[in-house]
Design an enzyme around this catalytic site. Structure first.
Site, PDB file in Angstrom:
ATOM      1  N   PHE A 105      -3.119   3.600  -5.378  1.00 13.67           N
ATOM      2  CA  PHE A 105      -2.913   4.140  -4.037  1.00 13.67           C
ATOM      3  C   PHE A 105      -2.159   5.462  -4.105  1.00 13.67           C
ATOM      4  O   PHE A 105      -1.119   5.580  -4.765  1.00 13.67           O
ATOM      5  CB  PHE A 105      -2.119   3.119  -3.216  1.00 13.67           C
ATOM      6  CG  PHE A 105      -2.013   3.436  -1.758  1.00 13.67           C
ATOM      7  CD1 PHE A 105      -3.111   3.310  -0.928  1.00 13.67           C
ATOM      8  CD2 PHE A 105      -0.806   3.843  -1.218  1.00 13.67           C
ATOM      9  CE1 PHE A 105      -3.005   3.575   0.441  1.00 13.67           C
ATOM     10  CE2 PHE A 105      -0.683   4.113   0.138  1.00 13.67           C
ATOM     11  CZ  PHE A 105      -1.794   3.983   0.971  1.00 13.67           C
ATOM     12  N   SER A 173      -2.506  -0.367 -10.336  1.00 10.50           N
ATOM     13  CA  SER A 173      -1.994  -0.705  -9.014  1.00 10.50           C
ATOM     14  C   SER A 173      -3.127  -1.236  -8.125  1.00 10.50           C
ATOM     15  O   SER A 173      -3.733  -2.245  -8.449  1.00 10.50           O
ATOM     16  CB  SER A 173      -1.293   0.516  -8.411  1.00 10.50           C
ATOM     17  OG  SER A 173      -0.571   0.181  -7.261  1.00 10.50           O
ATOM     18  N   MET A 174      -3.449  -0.545  -7.016  1.00  5.39           N
ATOM     19  CA  MET A 174      -4.593  -1.000  -6.224  1.00  5.39           C
ATOM     20  C   MET A 174      -5.883  -0.861  -7.024  1.00  5.39           C
ATOM     21  O   MET A 174      -6.842  -1.595  -6.773  1.00  5.39           O
ATOM     22  CB  MET A 174      -4.680  -0.235  -4.909  1.00  5.39           C
ATOM     23  CG  MET A 174      -3.634  -0.636  -3.900  1.00  5.39           C
ATOM     24  SD  MET A 174      -4.042  -0.039  -2.249  1.00  5.39           S
ATOM     25  CE  MET A 174      -2.571  -0.534  -1.353  1.00  5.39           C
ATOM     26  N   TRP A 198      -2.046  -4.623  -8.017  1.00  5.54           N
ATOM     27  CA  TRP A 198      -1.620  -4.934  -6.651  1.00  5.54           C
ATOM     28  C   TRP A 198      -2.829  -5.417  -5.871  1.00  5.54           C
ATOM     29  O   TRP A 198      -3.878  -4.770  -5.854  1.00  5.54           O
ATOM     30  CB  TRP A 198      -1.044  -3.685  -5.981  1.00  5.54           C
ATOM     31  CG  TRP A 198      -0.441  -3.892  -4.618  1.00  5.54           C
ATOM     32  CD1 TRP A 198       0.886  -4.002  -4.319  1.00  5.54           C
ATOM     33  CD2 TRP A 198      -1.138  -3.987  -3.354  1.00  5.54           C
ATOM     34  NE1 TRP A 198       1.061  -4.162  -2.959  1.00  5.54           N
ATOM     35  CE2 TRP A 198      -0.166  -4.162  -2.348  1.00  5.54           C
ATOM     36  CE3 TRP A 198      -2.481  -3.956  -2.989  1.00  5.54           C
ATOM     37  CZ2 TRP A 198      -0.500  -4.295  -0.995  1.00  5.54           C
ATOM     38  CZ3 TRP A 198      -2.825  -4.099  -1.645  1.00  5.54           C
ATOM     39  CH2 TRP A 198      -1.841  -4.254  -0.658  1.00  5.54           C
ATOM     40  N   ASP A 219       8.834  -3.769 -11.945  1.00  6.86           N
ATOM     41  CA  ASP A 219       7.910  -3.176 -10.971  1.00  6.86           C
ATOM     42  C   ASP A 219       8.360  -3.565  -9.561  1.00  6.86           C
ATOM     43  O   ASP A 219       8.278  -4.727  -9.172  1.00  6.86           O
ATOM     44  CB  ASP A 219       6.493  -3.691 -11.242  1.00  6.86           C
ATOM     45  CG  ASP A 219       5.434  -2.945 -10.452  1.00  6.86           C
ATOM     46  OD1 ASP A 219       5.761  -2.371  -9.396  1.00  6.86           O
ATOM     47  OD2 ASP A 219       4.268  -2.940 -10.896  1.00  6.86           O
ATOM     48  N   HIS A 251       6.503   0.427 -12.290  1.00 10.04           N
ATOM     49  CA  HIS A 251       5.126   0.447 -11.803  1.00 10.04           C
ATOM     50  C   HIS A 251       4.280   1.529 -12.459  1.00 10.04           C
ATOM     51  O   HIS A 251       3.059   1.393 -12.551  1.00 10.04           O
ATOM     52  CB  HIS A 251       5.132   0.656 -10.282  1.00 10.04           C
ATOM     53  CG  HIS A 251       3.805   0.455  -9.621  1.00 10.04           C
ATOM     54  ND1 HIS A 251       3.126  -0.746  -9.623  1.00 10.04           N
ATOM     55  CD2 HIS A 251       3.015   1.322  -8.918  1.00 10.04           C
ATOM     56  CE1 HIS A 251       1.998  -0.629  -8.958  1.00 10.04           C
ATOM     57  NE2 HIS A 251       1.891   0.611  -8.526  1.00 10.04           N
TER      58      HIS A 251
END
Length: 302
Positions: A105, A173-174, A198, A219, A251
Site C-alpha cells: 500500500f 504488505s498488501m 497484510w 512489525d 514492516h
C-alpha cells in the site's frame, strides 16, 4: 475465499528427483513432507540451474548469473501496470522459472525492486511491478500478480526464456496479502512468498501452493499477531508450507537486501519452482534461530 477460474500453467506431475552434485555423484533428494517417491533424474537435471549451492551463495545479493533488464511500459487493456523485467543473460541453461513481485500500500515499484536483479542472478526471470494504483487493496494486487506472471511467460519479450509450468508470486504488505490470494486463486503456481503480509482475512487454509510466509517481529503496520501468525497457522496442517519470523525487523525490513531474507527466498524458489533438491539443506531440518530470525517452521520428513 473463491478460486479464480483461470490457471496459468499445466500441473506438473514431477516431484523431487536425483541431482548431480559434488563431482559426478548422484544424491537422492531429501523429499519434503507430502511429496511422493523420487522420479525422473532427467527432469530434475533439466530444471536445476547453476552450481551447487553453499551457505554463502544463498545469502549473497548476487548469484552466479549475469543479469539483463528491460523496462515494461504501461499498455492499455492489460491487467497490470508497468514494471521491469530482470533475467539471466544465459541461453545455455534452458527455460527458467518466473516470478512476479508487487509492493504494498502506497509503495511504488522501486520499494521492492531489489528482488529483481537478486532473484534473476540466482536463476529466475523476474518482473517487478508498479501497482495499477498504489492504494490498491490485496485482491486487485492478486489479479495483477497473476496477469503479470502469465504475460511474462507467454507474451513478454523474454517469454522464450520462461518455463510456463514454473511460475511464482511474491509481494510485500498488501502485496503479500495479494500473494496469498493469488495462491488461493491459482493452485498451479509453484511457489508463493508473502513478505510482511497484510490482509483483513488471515485464513488461507484453502491454499495448497508451497508458501513461505515471511513475518517481522517488530512489525507495527501488519503485526504478526494479526496477520503473519494466523496466516501461517492456517497453512500449517499441510505439507510444504513454511514460516520464517525475522528478529528485530520492522514492516519494511524485507524491502531491502538482507542475507537472511535472500537465503530463505532463494532457497524456497529453488526448491519448489526449480524442484532443486540441493536447496533442501537450507530448509530441512528447520534452521535454528540466530540473531536475524526468531523462528523457522516447516514440516520436514521424519
Amino acid at each position: 475465499m473463491r478460486r479464480g477460474n483461470t490457471r496459468i500453467g499445466k500441473k506438473v506431475g514431477v516431484v523431487a528427483a536425483a541431482v548431480a552434485v559434488a563431482g559426478a555423484a548422484l544424491l537422492g533428494p531429501q523429499a519434503l513432507a507430502g511429496q511422493g517417491p523420487v522420479t525422473s533424474a532427467a527432469r530434475i537435471g533439466a530444471l536445476a540451474k547453476g552450481p551447487a549451492p553453499t551457505e554463502q551463495s544463498v545469502r549473497a545479493e548476487r548469484g552466479p548469473f549475469a543479469v539483463k533488464k528491460q523496462t515494461v511500459a504501461p499498455q492499455s487493456g492489460r491487467a497490470f501496470n508497468k514494471g521491469t523485467i530482470y533475467y539471466p543473460d544465459d541461453t545455455s541453461q534452458g527455460a527458467f522459472g518466473a516470478v512476479a513481485v508487487i509492493p504494498g500500500f502506497l509503495e511504488p515499484e522501486f520499494t521492492t525492486s531489489w528482488y529483481g536483479p537478486t532473484l534473476a542472478s540466482h536463476g529466475f526471470v523476474v518482473i517487478t511491478l508498479e501497482p495499477i494504483a498504489i492504494t490498491d487493496f490485496p485482491d486487485p494486487r492478486s489479479n495483477q500478480l497473476l496477469a503479470a506472471v502469465q504475460w511474462l511467460a507467454t507474451q513478454s519479450p523474454v517469454a522464450d526464456r520462461v518455463d510456463p509450468d514454473r511460475l511464482a508470486v511474491m509481494g510485500h504488505s498488501m502485496g503479500g496479502g495479494g500473494t496469498l490470494i493469488a495462491a488461493s486463486k491459482n493452485p498451479d503456481l509453484k511457489a508463493a512468498i508473502p513478505l510482511a503480509p497484510w490482509n483483513l482475512n488471515p485464513d488461507f487454509s484453502d491454499v495448497t501452493v508451497p508458501t513461505l510466509v515471511v513475518g517481522a517481529d517488530n512489525d507495527f503496520i501488519a503485526p504478526v499477531s494479526g496477520h503473519a501468525d494466523p496466516m501461517a497457522a492456517s497453512l500449517a496442517d499441510k505439507p510444504n508450507q513454511g514460516y520464517v519470523k525475522l528478529k528485530g525487523a520492522n514492516h519494511f525490513t524485507t524491502n531491502g537486501y538482507t542475507p537472511t531474507v535472500t537465503k530463505f527466498t532463494v532457497s524456497w524458489l529453488k526448491r519448489y519452482v526449480d524442484e532443486d533438491s540441493r536447496y533442501t539443506q537450507f530448509l530441512c531440518p528447520n534452521p535454528q534461530p540466530d540473531n536475524t530470525f526468531v523462528s523457522f517452521a516447516l514440516t520436514c520428513p521424519v
